[in-house]
Design a protein around this motif. Structure first.
Motif, PDB file in Angstrom:
ATOM      1  N   MET A 114       0.842  -1.255   0.099  1.00  0.00           N
ATOM      2  CA  MET A 114      -0.125   0.036   0.019  1.00  0.00           C
ATOM      3  C   MET A 114       0.835   1.212   0.134  1.00  0.00           C
ATOM      4  O   MET A 114       0.527   2.334  -0.762  1.00  0.00           O
ATOM      5  CB  MET A 114      -0.918  -0.097   1.168  1.00  0.00           C
ATOM      6  CG  MET A 114      -1.782   1.266   1.373  1.00  0.00           C
ATOM      7  SD  MET A 114      -2.911   1.675   0.049  1.00  0.00           S
ATOM      8  CE  MET A 114      -4.038   0.244   0.253  1.00  0.00           C
ATOM      9  N   GLN A 115       1.953   1.430   0.779  1.00  0.00           N
ATOM     10  CA  GLN A 115       2.776   2.345   0.758  1.00  0.00           C
ATOM     11  C   GLN A 115       3.185   2.810  -0.526  1.00  0.00           C
ATOM     12  O   GLN A 115       3.502   3.764  -0.930  1.00  0.00           O
ATOM     13  CB  GLN A 115       3.900   2.381   1.802  1.00  0.00           C
ATOM     14  CG  GLN A 115       4.774   3.341   2.074  1.00  0.00           C
ATOM     15  CD  GLN A 115       4.869   4.135   3.263  1.00  0.00           C
ATOM     16  OE1 GLN A 115       3.714   3.597   4.213  1.00  0.00           O
ATOM     17  NE2 GLN A 115       5.359   5.360   3.332  1.00  0.00           N
ATOM     18  N   ALA A 116       3.860   1.633  -1.176  1.00  0.00           N
ATOM     19  CA  ALA A 116       4.248   1.807  -2.631  1.00  0.00           C
ATOM     20  C   ALA A 116       3.403   2.259  -3.464  1.00  0.00           C
ATOM     21  O   ALA A 116       3.749   3.075  -4.277  1.00  0.00           O
ATOM     22  CB  ALA A 116       5.010   0.237  -3.111  1.00  0.00           C
ATOM     23  N   ALA A 117       2.151   1.953  -3.434  1.00  0.00           N
ATOM     24  CA  ALA A 117       0.920   2.319  -4.200  1.00  0.00           C
ATOM     25  C   ALA A 117       0.721   3.611  -4.251  1.00  0.00           C
ATOM     26  O   ALA A 117       0.601   4.454  -5.176  1.00  0.00           O
ATOM     27  CB  ALA A 117      -0.332   1.389  -4.236  1.00  0.00           C
ATOM     28  N   LEU A 118       0.611   4.103  -2.884  1.00  0.00           N
ATOM     29  CA  LEU A 118       0.253   5.614  -2.486  1.00  0.00           C
ATOM     30  C   LEU A 118       1.282   6.342  -3.066  1.00  0.00           C
ATOM     31  O   LEU A 118       1.295   7.629  -3.704  1.00  0.00           O
ATOM     32  CB  LEU A 118       0.117   5.576  -1.169  1.00  0.00           C
ATOM     33  CG  LEU A 118      -1.085   5.132  -0.577  1.00  0.00           C
ATOM     34  CD1 LEU A 118      -1.169   5.056   0.974  1.00  0.00           C
ATOM     35  CD2 LEU A 118      -2.507   5.600  -1.163  1.00  0.00           C
ATOM     36  N   ILE A 119       2.837   6.174  -2.885  1.00  0.00           N
ATOM     37  CA  ILE A 119       3.801   6.982  -3.124  1.00  0.00           C
ATOM     38  C   ILE A 119       3.849   7.191  -4.876  1.00  0.00           C
ATOM     39  O   ILE A 119       4.170   8.159  -5.377  1.00  0.00           O
ATOM     40  CB  ILE A 119       4.841   6.870  -2.422  1.00  0.00           C
ATOM     41  CG1 ILE A 119       4.841   6.999  -0.979  1.00  0.00           C
ATOM     42  CG2 ILE A 119       6.314   7.585  -2.943  1.00  0.00           C
ATOM     43  CD1 ILE A 119       5.979   6.398  -0.124  1.00  0.00           C
ATOM     44  N   HIS A 128       4.839  12.378   3.746  1.00  0.00           N
ATOM     45  CA  HIS A 128       3.417  12.724   4.451  1.00  0.00           C
ATOM     46  C   HIS A 128       2.522  11.471   4.789  1.00  0.00           C
ATOM     47  O   HIS A 128       1.505  11.614   5.090  1.00  0.00           O
ATOM     48  CB  HIS A 128       2.556  13.479   3.685  1.00  0.00           C
ATOM     49  CG  HIS A 128       3.432  14.952   3.403  1.00  0.00           C
ATOM     50  ND1 HIS A 128       3.163  16.139   4.239  1.00  0.00           N
ATOM     51  CD2 HIS A 128       4.288  15.403   2.523  1.00  0.00           C
ATOM     52  CE1 HIS A 128       3.866  17.079   3.892  1.00  0.00           C
ATOM     53  NE2 HIS A 128       4.549  16.995   2.844  1.00  0.00           N
ATOM     54  N   ILE A 129       3.357  10.177   4.114  1.00  0.00           N
ATOM     55  CA  ILE A 129       2.421   9.060   4.139  1.00  0.00           C
ATOM     56  C   ILE A 129       3.121   8.096   5.103  1.00  0.00           C
ATOM     57  O   ILE A 129       4.252   7.688   5.081  1.00  0.00           O
ATOM     58  CB  ILE A 129       2.300   8.708   2.800  1.00  0.00           C
ATOM     59  CG1 ILE A 129       1.512   9.276   1.841  1.00  0.00           C
ATOM     60  CG2 ILE A 129       1.794   7.085   2.884  1.00  0.00           C
ATOM     61  CD1 ILE A 129       1.357   8.893   0.410  1.00  0.00           C
ATOM     62  N   THR A 143       0.161  12.896   7.145  1.00  0.00           N
ATOM     63  CA  THR A 143       0.796  13.629   8.123  1.00  0.00           C
ATOM     64  C   THR A 143       1.298  15.211   7.788  1.00  0.00           C
ATOM     65  O   THR A 143       1.635  15.211   6.375  1.00  0.00           O
ATOM     66  CB  THR A 143       2.004  12.864   8.821  1.00  0.00           C
ATOM     67  OG1 THR A 143       2.832  12.819   7.900  1.00  0.00           O
ATOM     68  CG2 THR A 143       1.625  11.853   9.410  1.00  0.00           C
ATOM     69  N   ASP A 144       1.242  15.892   8.697  1.00  0.00           N
ATOM     70  CA  ASP A 144       1.549  17.221   8.250  1.00  0.00           C
ATOM     71  C   ASP A 144       3.077  17.496   8.606  1.00  0.00           C
ATOM     72  O   ASP A 144       3.805  16.699   9.244  1.00  0.00           O
ATOM     73  CB  ASP A 144       0.840  18.329   9.486  1.00  0.00           C
ATOM     74  CG  ASP A 144       0.838  19.591   8.858  1.00  0.00           C
ATOM     75  OD1 ASP A 144      -0.461  19.967   8.602  1.00  0.00           O
ATOM     76  OD2 ASP A 144       1.758  20.431   8.679  1.00  0.00           O
ATOM     77  N   ARG A 145       3.580  18.637   8.093  1.00  0.00           N
ATOM     78  CA  ARG A 145       5.072  18.994   8.026  1.00  0.00           C
ATOM     79  C   ARG A 145       5.013  20.413   8.251  1.00  0.00           C
ATOM     80  O   ARG A 145       4.276  21.024   7.634  1.00  0.00           O
ATOM     81  CB  ARG A 145       6.037  18.471   6.904  1.00  0.00           C
ATOM     82  CG  ARG A 145       6.005  17.032   6.732  1.00  0.00           C
ATOM     83  CD  ARG A 145       6.935  16.416   7.829  1.00  0.00           C
ATOM     84  NE  ARG A 145       7.013  15.007   7.655  1.00  0.00           N
ATOM     85  CZ  ARG A 145       7.883  14.026   8.317  1.00  0.00           C
ATOM     86  NH1 ARG A 145       8.511  14.558   9.315  1.00  0.00           N
ATOM     87  NH2 ARG A 145       7.765  12.875   8.363  1.00  0.00           N
ATOM     88  N   ASP A 146       6.078  20.774   9.009  1.00  0.00           N
ATOM     89  CA  ASP A 146       6.121  22.352   9.424  1.00  0.00           C
ATOM     90  C   ASP A 146       6.479  22.934   7.935  1.00  0.00           C
ATOM     91  O   ASP A 146       5.913  24.116   7.678  1.00  0.00           O
ATOM     92  CB  ASP A 146       7.142  22.876  10.396  1.00  0.00           C
ATOM     93  CG  ASP A 146       6.638  22.387  11.899  1.00  0.00           C
ATOM     94  OD1 ASP A 146       5.513  22.341  11.950  1.00  0.00           O
ATOM     95  OD2 ASP A 146       7.363  21.908  12.580  1.00  0.00           O
ATOM     96  N   SER A 147       7.170  22.418   7.081  1.00  0.00           N
ATOM     97  CA  SER A 147       7.792  23.054   6.048  1.00  0.00           C
ATOM     98  C   SER A 147       6.484  23.045   4.852  1.00  0.00           C
ATOM     99  O   SER A 147       6.372  23.918   3.882  1.00  0.00           O
ATOM    100  CB  SER A 147       8.981  22.201   5.498  1.00  0.00           C
ATOM    101  OG  SER A 147       8.742  21.068   5.030  1.00  0.00           O
ATOM    102  N   ARG A 148       5.592  21.881   4.888  1.00  0.00           N
ATOM    103  CA  ARG A 148       4.894  21.715   3.920  1.00  0.00           C
ATOM    104  C   ARG A 148       3.302  21.340   4.640  1.00  0.00           C
ATOM    105  O   ARG A 148       3.184  19.926   4.623  1.00  0.00           O
ATOM    106  CB  ARG A 148       5.231  20.718   2.785  1.00  0.00           C
ATOM    107  CG  ARG A 148       5.931  21.375   1.737  1.00  0.00           C
ATOM    108  CD  ARG A 148       6.200  20.450   0.487  1.00  0.00           C
ATOM    109  NE  ARG A 148       6.680  19.188   1.001  1.00  0.00           N
ATOM    110  CZ  ARG A 148       6.927  18.153  -0.011  1.00  0.00           C
ATOM    111  NH1 ARG A 148       6.593  18.461  -1.155  1.00  0.00           N
ATOM    112  NH2 ARG A 148       7.333  17.124   0.319  1.00  0.00           N
TER     113      ARG A 148
END
Length: 258
Positions: A114-119, A128-129, A143-148
């Motif tokens: 699933m991780q590979a399919a999403l990215i 973010h995943i 997930t959020d990041r301060d930079s993005r």
């Protein structure tokens, strides 16, 4: 020697042949018996398991499970069929094998697929995943990041990166029949825009609904979504309550009956 006395003659016993040969044959025999036991046990296991179970066992030890970012594009990433073997990278979609009841693959293989399919080839999405298994099903954390950030600060307006993330989720899940639920989360900072009665609870709920709208606009049927909730800061993703990753959207692909 006196008359009538018995004469006893002792003759040495001569043993012909090679004598004692040692215990090497016992070791060889034990090895043979062990091998036969293993053989009959294997035959019994092959007879007692189904073809799908045997494929699942083989796949568990197979190095062909995708663990790197590969393209998840194209239709049919999740075909909804019970396929228990993960594909080789060069021949099939990385999420083939994730079936409707989430029971066709080992958990770690399903998470990696699933991780590979999403990215896919969008390497900017990888920060973010996060994908994990839970008792409810397969959980996709955006997930959020301060930079993005995923949303404008203190608001439910989505950023361009969240639009890409929700589009990737919709594409990955479009052909699987499992229902999903969407949860919004914030960090522990108190909401302080001056609006009376508006808190992290309302903010997390509004963000969850914004994610729902984007996912359905990207093609996922709205009937697949069974719950949309705001969790505020009650379920942190990391221990630091102020960490940006706690500001996130959780999308759970529910097990059948979940």
């Amino acid at each position: 020697m006196s008359a009538g006395q018995t004469i006893i003659i002792k003759r040495p016993k001569i043993v012909k042949g090679g004598g004692h040969h040692g215990g090497a044959w016992k070791v060889a025999y034990a090895d043979f018996v062990t091998a036969m036991m293993a053989f009959f046990l294997l035959m019994w296991l092959l007879n007692a398991t189904s073809e799908e179970q045997r494929k699942g066992l083989a796949d568990y030890f197979s190095p062909s499970i995708p663990i790197a970012a590969v393209s998840g594009g194209g239709a049919g990433a999740l075909d909804g069929e019970e396929v228990t073997r993960a594909p080789a990278l060069s021949t099939a979609s990385p999420t083939e094998g994730i079936n409707d009841n989430l029971a066709g693959m080992p958990d770690d293989a399903m998470v990696a697929a699933m991780q590979a399919a999403l990215i896919g080839e969008e390497t900017e999405l990888s920060d973010h995943i996060s994908v994990r298994m839970s008792p409810e099903g397969l959980v996709i954390e955006l997930t959020d990041r301060d930079s993005r950030p995923l949303f404008a600060s203190g608001r439910a307006d989505p950023s361009p990166i969240l639009m890409k993330l929700t589009a990737a989720v919709a594409q990955a899940l479009e052909e699987v029949s499992n229902t999903i639920k969407i949860d919004g989360h914030t960090d522990s900072r108190r909401y302080g825009n001056g609006l009376q009665g508006y808190s992290n609870w309302e903010l997390s709920s509004d963000r969850a609904n914004a994610a729902r709208r984007m996912i359905t606009q990207a093609g996922l049927p709205e009937t697949r979504i069974t719950e949309v909730s705001g969790r505020a800061a009650t379920m942190p993703f990391v221990d630091d309550p102020l960490d940006a990753r706690n500001r996130r959207i959780s999308i759970t692909l529910l097990r059948s009956g979940g």
